[in-house]
Design a protein around this motif. Structure first.
Motif, PDB file in Angstrom:
ATOM      1  N   THR A 277     -15.517 -44.611 -75.820  1.00  0.00           N
ATOM      2  CA  THR A 277     -15.110 -45.949 -75.411  1.00  0.00           C
ATOM      3  C   THR A 277     -16.185 -46.629 -74.569  1.00  0.00           C
ATOM      4  OG1 THR A 277     -13.425 -47.229 -74.227  1.00  0.00           O
ATOM      5  CG2 THR A 277     -13.941 -45.043 -73.368  1.00  0.00           C
ATOM      6  N   ALA A 278     -16.229 -47.943 -74.665  1.00  0.00           N
ATOM      7  CA  ALA A 278     -17.155 -48.722 -73.854  1.00  0.00           C
ATOM      8  C   ALA A 278     -16.554 -49.064 -72.495  1.00  0.00           C
ATOM      9  CB  ALA A 278     -17.528 -50.011 -74.593  1.00  0.00           C
ATOM     10  N   ASN A 279     -15.293 -48.702 -72.286  1.00  0.00           N
ATOM     11  CA  ASN A 279     -14.594 -48.985 -71.027  1.00  0.00           C
ATOM     12  C   ASN A 279     -14.621 -50.469 -70.678  1.00  0.00           C
ATOM     13  OD1 ASN A 279     -13.763 -46.302 -70.301  1.00  0.00           O
ATOM     14  ND2 ASN A 279     -15.911 -45.850 -69.823  1.00  0.00           N
ATOM     15  N   VAL A 280     -14.358 -51.280 -71.690  1.00  0.00           N
ATOM     16  CA  VAL A 280     -14.331 -52.731 -71.517  1.00  0.00           C
ATOM     17  C   VAL A 280     -13.002 -53.251 -72.057  1.00  0.00           C
ATOM     18  CG1 VAL A 280     -15.390 -54.930 -72.186  1.00  0.00           C
ATOM     19  CG2 VAL A 280     -16.839 -52.940 -71.711  1.00  0.00           C
ATOM     20  N   GLN A 281     -12.405 -54.168 -71.332  1.00  0.00           N
ATOM     21  CA  GLN A 281     -11.149 -54.782 -71.773  1.00  0.00           C
ATOM     22  C   GLN A 281     -11.389 -56.268 -72.020  1.00  0.00           C
ATOM     23  OE1 GLN A 281      -8.260 -53.046 -72.266  1.00  0.00           O
ATOM     24  NE2 GLN A 281      -9.367 -51.177 -71.706  1.00  0.00           N
ATOM     25  N   HIS A 282     -11.022 -56.732 -73.210  1.00  0.00           N
ATOM     26  CA  HIS A 282     -11.167 -58.159 -73.521  1.00  0.00           C
ATOM     27  C   HIS A 282     -10.303 -58.473 -74.743  1.00  0.00           C
ATOM     28  CE1 HIS A 282     -13.002 -62.059 -74.465  1.00  0.00           C
ATOM     29  NE2 HIS A 282     -13.503 -62.041 -73.243  1.00  0.00           N
ATOM     30  N   ALA A 283      -9.766 -59.673 -74.766  1.00  0.00           N
ATOM     31  CA  ALA A 283      -8.876 -60.059 -75.865  1.00  0.00           C
ATOM     32  C   ALA A 283      -9.584 -60.065 -77.215  1.00  0.00           C
ATOM     33  CB  ALA A 283      -8.285 -61.444 -75.578  1.00  0.00           C
ATOM     34  N   LYS A 284     -10.888 -60.320 -77.231  1.00  0.00           N
ATOM     35  CA  LYS A 284     -11.644 -60.373 -78.492  1.00  0.00           C
ATOM     36  C   LYS A 284     -12.017 -58.984 -79.005  1.00  0.00           C
ATOM     37  CE  LYS A 284     -14.364 -64.607 -77.609  1.00  0.00           C
ATOM     38  NZ  LYS A 284     -15.767 -65.088 -77.542  1.00  0.00           N
ATOM     39  N   LEU A 285     -12.001 -58.008 -78.128  1.00  0.00           N
ATOM     40  CA  LEU A 285     -12.612 -56.717 -78.428  1.00  0.00           C
ATOM     41  C   LEU A 285     -11.710 -55.798 -79.237  1.00  0.00           C
ATOM     42  CD1 LEU A 285     -15.005 -54.782 -78.002  1.00  0.00           C
ATOM     43  CD2 LEU A 285     -13.902 -54.045 -75.878  1.00  0.00           C
ATOM     44  N   VAL A 286     -12.293 -55.192 -80.276  1.00  0.00           N
ATOM     45  CA  VAL A 286     -11.634 -54.162 -81.073  1.00  0.00           C
ATOM     46  C   VAL A 286     -12.548 -52.941 -81.074  1.00  0.00           C
ATOM     47  CG1 VAL A 286     -10.724 -53.509 -83.326  1.00  0.00           C
ATOM     48  CG2 VAL A 286     -10.521 -55.884 -82.545  1.00  0.00           C
ATOM     49  N   GLU A 287     -12.084 -51.840 -80.519  1.00  0.00           N
ATOM     50  CA  GLU A 287     -12.871 -50.607 -80.475  1.00  0.00           C
ATOM     51  C   GLU A 287     -12.440 -49.679 -81.599  1.00  0.00           C
ATOM     52  OE1 GLU A 287     -14.545 -49.104 -76.410  1.00  0.00           O
ATOM     53  OE2 GLU A 287     -12.387 -49.312 -76.225  1.00  0.00           O
ATOM     54  N   LYS A 288     -13.420 -49.157 -82.327  1.00  0.00           N
ATOM     55  CA  LYS A 288     -13.114 -48.208 -83.388  1.00  0.00           C
ATOM     56  C   LYS A 288     -13.994 -46.980 -83.220  1.00  0.00           C
ATOM     57  CE  LYS A 288     -11.185 -51.396 -86.722  1.00  0.00           C
ATOM     58  NZ  LYS A 288     -10.990 -51.710 -88.152  1.00  0.00           N
TER      59      LYS A 288
END
Length: 226
Positions: free
Chosen positions: A38-49
């Protein structure tokens, strides 16, 4: 409707800077990152896979790549890779697979960080690999390919690299004398490279485009002045 971005290497030096710029850019409304952790980032645009770089199926991320601007900032060091084969996998094989997937899935643009001095027949292994991936990506005939060749990268890394720290300090001290043809040898900050990549992506120009380090800095300056 805004653009879509896919980032491979979002936890690295340039990738972390690029991710922040993309998340707060009004031009993009969806940012997909492909990473082992994980990049340890929270944002409405972000999708982590989560991705296994060794065995992912090309079709697995085809929907994410379709119509996207694909940014590749993957890279390692011989110290971390330990063998030439492992280094080549990270710096050549993985980026090439992403480039091939971008072509197959119909991505809009592909942008990659290589290195100053990239050349397939270089006497230095590091530059050989960077030159190989550039040539391999060019051979794919992507709709839009941007190659970025930064000089010595500055920025806060997770791991301590004594040689780079000493080299960076020396290069910064001498940078005042680097003008004219020597400008491209000035050390460049990771954030500047990320700004240059985003500025280039905004041009939406078809074809293959190569940016040396001083040209990246010029792109970043125009980006900052917008």
């Amino acid at each position: 409707m805004g653009k879509k971005a896919v980032v491979a290497g979002a936890t690295g030096l340039v990738g972390k800077e690029l991710l922040q710029l993309l998340l707060y850019s009004p031009a993009y409304d969806r940012v997909v990152i492909l990473a082992r952790r994980t990049a340890n980032v929270q944002h409405a645009k972000l999708v982590e896979k989560t991705i296994d770089f060794e065995s992912f199926a090309d079709t697995e991320f085809a929907d994410d790549f379709q119509g996207a601007d694909v940014f590749c900032t993957l890279g390692t060091t011989m110290k971390k890779a330990k063998t030439k084969e492992a280094f080549r996998r990270v710096d050549r094989d993985y980026p090439y697979r992403f480039g091939r997937l971008a072509k197959q899935a119909g991505a809009g643009q592909f942008l990659i960080v290589t290195a100053m001095g990239a050349k397939r027949d270089s006497a230095f292994f590091y530059h050989q690999v960077k030159g190989q991936v550039e040539e391999d990506l060019i051979a794919l005939h992507l709709p839009a390919l941007y190659l970025f060749r930064p000089s010595l990268l500055l920025g806060k890394r997770e791991e301590f690299r004594l040689a780079e720290r000493c080299g960076g300090a020396a290069a910064q001290a001498a940078s005042f004398a680097m003008f004219g043809p020597l400008r491209k040898y000035k050390p460049i900050h990771a954030r500047t490279v990320a700004q240059g990549m985003l500025a280039a992506a905004m041009t939406n120009r078809p074809g293959t485009h190569l940016y040396q380090s001083d040209q990246i800095a010029a792109l970043a300056k125009r980006f900052a002045e917008r």
